[in-house]
Design a protein around this motif. Structure first.
Motif, PDB file in Angstrom:
ATOM      1  N   PRO A   1     -17.742 -67.740  -1.388  1.00  7.63           N
ATOM      2  CA  PRO A   1     -16.310 -67.775  -1.713  1.00  7.63           C
ATOM      3  C   PRO A   1     -15.850 -66.677  -2.658  1.00  7.63           C
ATOM      4  CG  PRO A   1     -17.468 -69.533  -2.846  1.00  7.63           C
ATOM      5  CD  PRO A   1     -18.451 -68.939  -1.886  1.00  7.63           C
ATOM      6  N   SER A   2     -16.791 -65.972  -3.276  1.00  3.49           N
ATOM      7  CA  SER A   2     -16.423 -64.890  -4.196  1.00  3.49           C
ATOM      8  C   SER A   2     -16.105 -63.586  -3.470  1.00  3.49           C
ATOM      9  CB  SER A   2     -17.559 -64.639  -5.207  1.00  3.49           C
ATOM     10  OG  SER A   2     -17.758 -65.768  -6.022  1.00  3.49           O
ATOM     11  N   VAL A   3     -16.380 -63.537  -2.183  1.00  3.06           N
ATOM     12  CA  VAL A   3     -16.154 -62.321  -1.404  1.00  3.06           C
ATOM     13  C   VAL A   3     -14.862 -62.452  -0.595  1.00  3.06           C
ATOM     14  CG1 VAL A   3     -17.036 -60.799   0.399  1.00  3.06           C
ATOM     15  CG2 VAL A   3     -18.617 -61.849  -1.237  1.00  3.06           C
ATOM     16  N   ALA A   4     -13.996 -61.459  -0.718  1.00  2.00           N
ATOM     17  CA  ALA A   4     -12.819 -61.338   0.141  1.00  2.00           C
ATOM     18  C   ALA A   4     -13.050 -60.162   1.086  1.00  2.00           C
ATOM     19  CB  ALA A   4     -11.561 -61.127  -0.684  1.00  2.00           C
ATOM     20  N   TYR A   5     -12.303 -60.127   2.178  1.00  2.00           N
ATOM     21  CA  TYR A   5     -12.558 -59.127   3.211  1.00  2.00           C
ATOM     22  C   TYR A   5     -11.308 -58.298   3.500  1.00  2.00           C
ATOM     23  CZ  TYR A   5     -16.789 -61.824   3.901  1.00  2.00           C
ATOM     24  OH  TYR A   5     -17.989 -62.472   3.700  1.00  2.00           O
ATOM     25  N   SER A   6     -11.526 -56.995   3.610  1.00  2.00           N
ATOM     26  CA  SER A   6     -10.416 -56.080   3.884  1.00  2.00           C
ATOM     27  C   SER A   6     -10.487 -55.555   5.311  1.00  2.00           C
ATOM     28  CB  SER A   6     -10.432 -54.908   2.896  1.00  2.00           C
ATOM     29  OG  SER A   6     -11.575 -54.093   3.105  1.00  2.00           O
ATOM     30  N   PHE A   7      -9.330 -55.062   5.758  1.00  2.00           N
ATOM     31  CA  PHE A   7      -9.186 -54.538   7.113  1.00  2.00           C
ATOM     32  C   PHE A   7      -8.463 -53.200   7.050  1.00  2.00           C
ATOM     33  CE2 PHE A   7      -9.465 -59.069   7.213  1.00  2.00           C
ATOM     34  CZ  PHE A   7     -10.260 -59.369   8.307  1.00  2.00           C
ATOM     35  N   ARG A   8      -8.684 -52.385   8.059  1.00  2.00           N
ATOM     36  CA  ARG A   8      -7.987 -51.109   8.160  1.00  2.00           C
ATOM     37  C   ARG A   8      -6.696 -51.326   8.942  1.00  2.00           C
ATOM     38  NH1 ARG A   8     -12.415 -46.327   9.114  1.00  2.00           N
ATOM     39  NH2 ARG A   8     -13.665 -46.764   7.238  1.00  2.00           N
ATOM     40  N   ARG A   9      -5.591 -50.974   8.316  1.00  2.00           N
ATOM     41  CA  ARG A   9      -4.302 -51.233   8.948  1.00  2.00           C
ATOM     42  C   ARG A   9      -3.794 -49.983   9.665  1.00  2.00           C
ATOM     43  NH1 ARG A   9       0.358 -54.035   5.407  1.00  2.00           N
ATOM     44  NH2 ARG A   9       0.122 -52.106   4.236  1.00  2.00           N
ATOM     45  N   ARG A  10      -3.445 -50.165  10.926  1.00  2.00           N
ATOM     46  CA  ARG A  10      -2.866 -49.082  11.724  1.00  2.00           C
ATOM     47  C   ARG A  10      -1.356 -49.266  11.744  1.00  2.00           C
ATOM     48  NH1 ARG A  10      -4.819 -48.143  17.353  1.00  2.00           N
ATOM     49  NH2 ARG A  10      -4.611 -50.381  17.704  1.00  2.00           N
ATOM     50  N   ASN A  11      -0.634 -48.364  11.093  1.00  2.00           N
ATOM     51  CA  ASN A  11       0.817 -48.460  10.953  1.00  2.00           C
ATOM     52  C   ASN A  11       1.525 -47.699  12.073  1.00  2.00           C
ATOM     53  OD1 ASN A  11       1.050 -49.848   8.241  1.00  2.00           O
ATOM     54  ND2 ASN A  11      -0.259 -48.118   7.691  1.00  2.00           N
ATOM     55  N   PHE A  12       2.525 -48.367  12.663  1.00  2.14           N
ATOM     56  CA  PHE A  12       3.241 -47.791  13.798  1.00  2.14           C
ATOM     57  C   PHE A  12       4.722 -47.602  13.478  1.00  2.14           C
ATOM     58  CE2 PHE A  12      -0.490 -49.584  15.725  1.00  2.14           C
ATOM     59  CZ  PHE A  12      -0.756 -48.805  16.837  1.00  2.14           C
ATOM     60  N   CYS A  13       5.290 -46.530  14.019  1.00  2.27           N
ATOM     61  CA  CYS A  13       6.736 -46.358  14.086  1.00  2.27           C
ATOM     62  C   CYS A  13       7.069 -46.357  15.580  1.00  2.27           C
ATOM     63  CB  CYS A  13       7.184 -45.056  13.432  1.00  2.27           C
ATOM     64  SG  CYS A  13       8.970 -44.791  13.474  1.00  2.27           S
ATOM     65  N   GLY A  14       7.633 -47.476  16.053  1.00  4.97           N
ATOM     66  CA  GLY A  14       7.753 -47.657  17.489  1.00  4.97           C
ATOM     67  C   GLY A  14       6.369 -47.785  18.089  1.00  4.97           C
ATOM     68  N   SER A  15       6.071 -46.984  19.108  1.00  5.37           N
ATOM     69  CA  SER A  15       4.742 -46.995  19.721  1.00  5.37           C
ATOM     70  C   SER A  15       3.833 -45.914  19.151  1.00  5.37           C
ATOM     71  CB  SER A  15       4.869 -46.798  21.239  1.00  5.37           C
ATOM     72  OG  SER A  15       5.485 -45.545  21.524  1.00  5.37           O
ATOM     73  N   HIS A  16       4.335 -45.196  18.161  1.00  7.00           N
ATOM     74  CA  HIS A  16       3.598 -44.052  17.609  1.00  7.00           C
ATOM     75  C   HIS A  16       2.772 -44.485  16.397  1.00  7.00           C
ATOM     76  CE1 HIS A  16       2.571 -40.004  16.534  1.00  7.00           C
ATOM     77  NE2 HIS A  16       3.254 -40.036  15.401  1.00  7.00           N
ATOM     78  N   TRP A  17       1.462 -44.315  16.494  1.00 11.36           N
ATOM     79  CA  TRP A  17       0.553 -44.625  15.394  1.00 11.36           C
ATOM     80  C   TRP A  17       0.565 -43.473  14.395  1.00 11.36           C
ATOM     81  CZ3 TRP A  17      -5.519 -44.758  16.026  1.00 11.36           C
ATOM     82  CH2 TRP A  17      -6.097 -45.060  14.798  1.00 11.36           C
TER      83      TRP A  17
ATOM     84  N   PHE B   1       3.224 -53.225  12.950  1.00 15.95           N
ATOM     85  CA  PHE B   1       4.403 -52.646  13.598  1.00 15.95           C
ATOM     86  C   PHE B   1       5.482 -52.466  12.543  1.00 15.95           C
ATOM     87  CE2 PHE B   1       2.035 -54.916  16.895  1.00 15.95           C
ATOM     88  CZ  PHE B   1       1.792 -53.850  17.742  1.00 15.95           C
ATOM     89  N   THR B   2       5.239 -51.461  11.702  1.00 18.40           N
ATOM     90  CA  THR B   2       6.001 -51.255  10.477  1.00 18.40           C
ATOM     91  C   THR B   2       7.469 -50.989  10.746  1.00 18.40           C
ATOM     92  OG1 THR B   2       3.989 -50.046   9.853  1.00 18.40           O
ATOM     93  CG2 THR B   2       5.758 -50.152   8.230  1.00 18.40           C
ATOM     94  N   TYR B   3       7.753 -50.063  11.643  1.00 24.10           N
ATOM     95  CA  TYR B   3       9.131 -49.653  11.911  1.00 24.10           C
ATOM     96  C   TYR B   3       9.371 -49.585  13.417  1.00 24.10           C
ATOM     97  CZ  TYR B   3       8.164 -48.046   7.182  1.00 24.10           C
ATOM     98  OH  TYR B   3       7.759 -47.983   5.871  1.00 24.10           O
ATOM     99  N   GLU B   4      10.530 -50.060  13.835  1.00 24.47           N
ATOM    100  CA  GLU B   4      10.884 -49.997  15.254  1.00 24.47           C
ATOM    101  C   GLU B   4      11.176 -48.558  15.678  1.00 24.47           C
ATOM    102  OE1 GLU B   4      14.183 -52.596  15.686  1.00 24.47           O
ATOM    103  OE2 GLU B   4      13.079 -54.370  15.013  1.00 24.47           O
ATOM    104  N   ASN B   5      11.759 -47.790  14.781  1.00 24.16           N
ATOM    105  CA  ASN B   5      12.092 -46.386  15.016  1.00 24.16           C
ATOM    106  C   ASN B   5      12.435 -45.764  13.665  1.00 24.16           C
ATOM    107  OD1 ASN B   5      14.827 -47.264  14.479  1.00 24.16           O
ATOM    108  ND2 ASN B   5      14.954 -47.886  16.631  1.00 24.16           N
ATOM    109  N   LEU B   6      12.836 -44.507  13.667  1.00 29.80           N
ATOM    110  CA  LEU B   6      13.125 -43.835  12.405  1.00 29.80           C
ATOM    111  C   LEU B   6      14.325 -44.447  11.682  1.00 29.80           C
ATOM    112  CD1 LEU B   6      12.487 -40.124  13.424  1.00 29.80           C
ATOM    113  CD2 LEU B   6      11.077 -41.533  11.921  1.00 29.80           C
ATOM    114  N   SER B   7      15.316 -44.895  12.442  1.00 29.64           N
ATOM    115  CA  SER B   7      16.480 -45.534  11.822  1.00 29.64           C
ATOM    116  C   SER B   7      16.068 -46.811  11.097  1.00 29.64           C
ATOM    117  CB  SER B   7      17.543 -45.841  12.883  1.00 29.64           C
ATOM    118  OG  SER B   7      18.071 -44.657  13.430  1.00 29.64           O
ATOM    119  N   HIS B   8      15.193 -47.578  11.732  1.00 32.56           N
ATOM    120  CA  HIS B   8      14.688 -48.803  11.099  1.00 32.56           C
ATOM    121  C   HIS B   8      13.896 -48.468   9.846  1.00 32.56           C
ATOM    122  CE1 HIS B   8      11.817 -52.414  11.079  1.00 32.56           C
ATOM    123  NE2 HIS B   8      12.976 -52.843  10.651  1.00 32.56           N
TER     124      HIS B   8
END
Length: 251
Positions: free
Chosen positions: A102-118, A164-171
């Protein structure tokens, strides 16, 4: 497999919460949604997906994410945002974890997208985030903005979460407006005083960090976009802090 409770905080996420719950249910025995009194059908959609919905006025990032933890049936908590999904490698990694310490927490690599663009530039990847933790030893810090999990030990899974951080640049620009307002209020509540110089200094610092230290200068248009938007966010949150103090003096 050790039972896990998934927890999500929401505000007007009717179009995304269903997919998020489906993603959590691939590894979680139960899902709790802490909803900040949404004006859309977020709560109805979440209940329809089998989640337990708790209604709570927004308390700030850390406190809101911690609100659902006492209601969980299990000690292991997997926290996602409504716009995040587990990649296949994350599902496989979680299923293989022993979860015996229980003393160990786990991290993940997050892939951030703007629309379909990583977007990989200027620190947007691997964007390591802790999402799986045991509530008996770990939890979100009580910060009202940009909170994170504090744990005795963190191990990386090297697996991925899609964000899926942003739908597009306006978002993207809309989110900066929303988040900079939230950040300004959080800073004011912490007692941070106004300053004529802070907006510009923090914007310049953010620009240099992203362009130089994070390599954005050599990463094409993505690197420049990340640097510009980060600097804009930094400038606006301190400018809005000044505005809050000015409005208070005038009342």
């Amino acid at each position: 497999m050790t039972p896990i409770t998934g927890i999500v905080i929401t505000l007007n996420e009717e179009t995304r919460i269903g997919d998020c719950i489906d993603s959590l249910k691939t590894v979680c025995d139960e899902v709790i949604v802490v909803d900040s009194l949404s004006q859309d059908d977020t709560a109805r959609v979440a209940k329809g997906k089998g989640a337990t919905v708790l209604l709570q006025t927004y308390l700030g990032d850390g406190p809101q994410k911690a609100f659902g933890v006492p209601h969980a049936s299990h000690d292991w908590i997997l926290a996602l945002d409504a716009d995040e999904r587990l990649d296949d490698d994350a599902i496989l990694a979680i299923r293989r974890l022993p979860l015996d310490n229980p003393s160990v927490a786990y991290s993940f690599r997050r892939r951030n997208f703007c629309g379909s663009h990583w977007i990989k530039a200027a620190g947007f990847y691997p964007d390591e985030v802790v999402r799986l933790y045991n509530r008996t030893t770990s939890g979100y810090l009580p910060k009202k903005a940009h909170s994170s999990v504090e744990a005795p030990k963190v191990e990386s899974t090297d697996a991925h979460i899609r964000h899926f951080t942003y739908e597009n640049l306006s978002h993207w620009i809309q989110r900066i407006d929303q988040l900079s307002t939230r950040d300004a209020w959080a800073m004011k509540e912490k007692g941070i005083s106004p300053s004529v110089f802070r907006p510009t200094l923090h914007a310049l610092s953010a620009m240099i960090r992203k362009l130089v230290l994070k390599g954005g200068l050599l990463q094409g248009s993505d690197g420049l976009t990340v640097a510009m938007t980060t600097a804009f966010h930094a400038y606006m949150k301190y400018a809005k802090l000044n505005e809050l103090h000015e409005n208070e003096r005038q009342t």
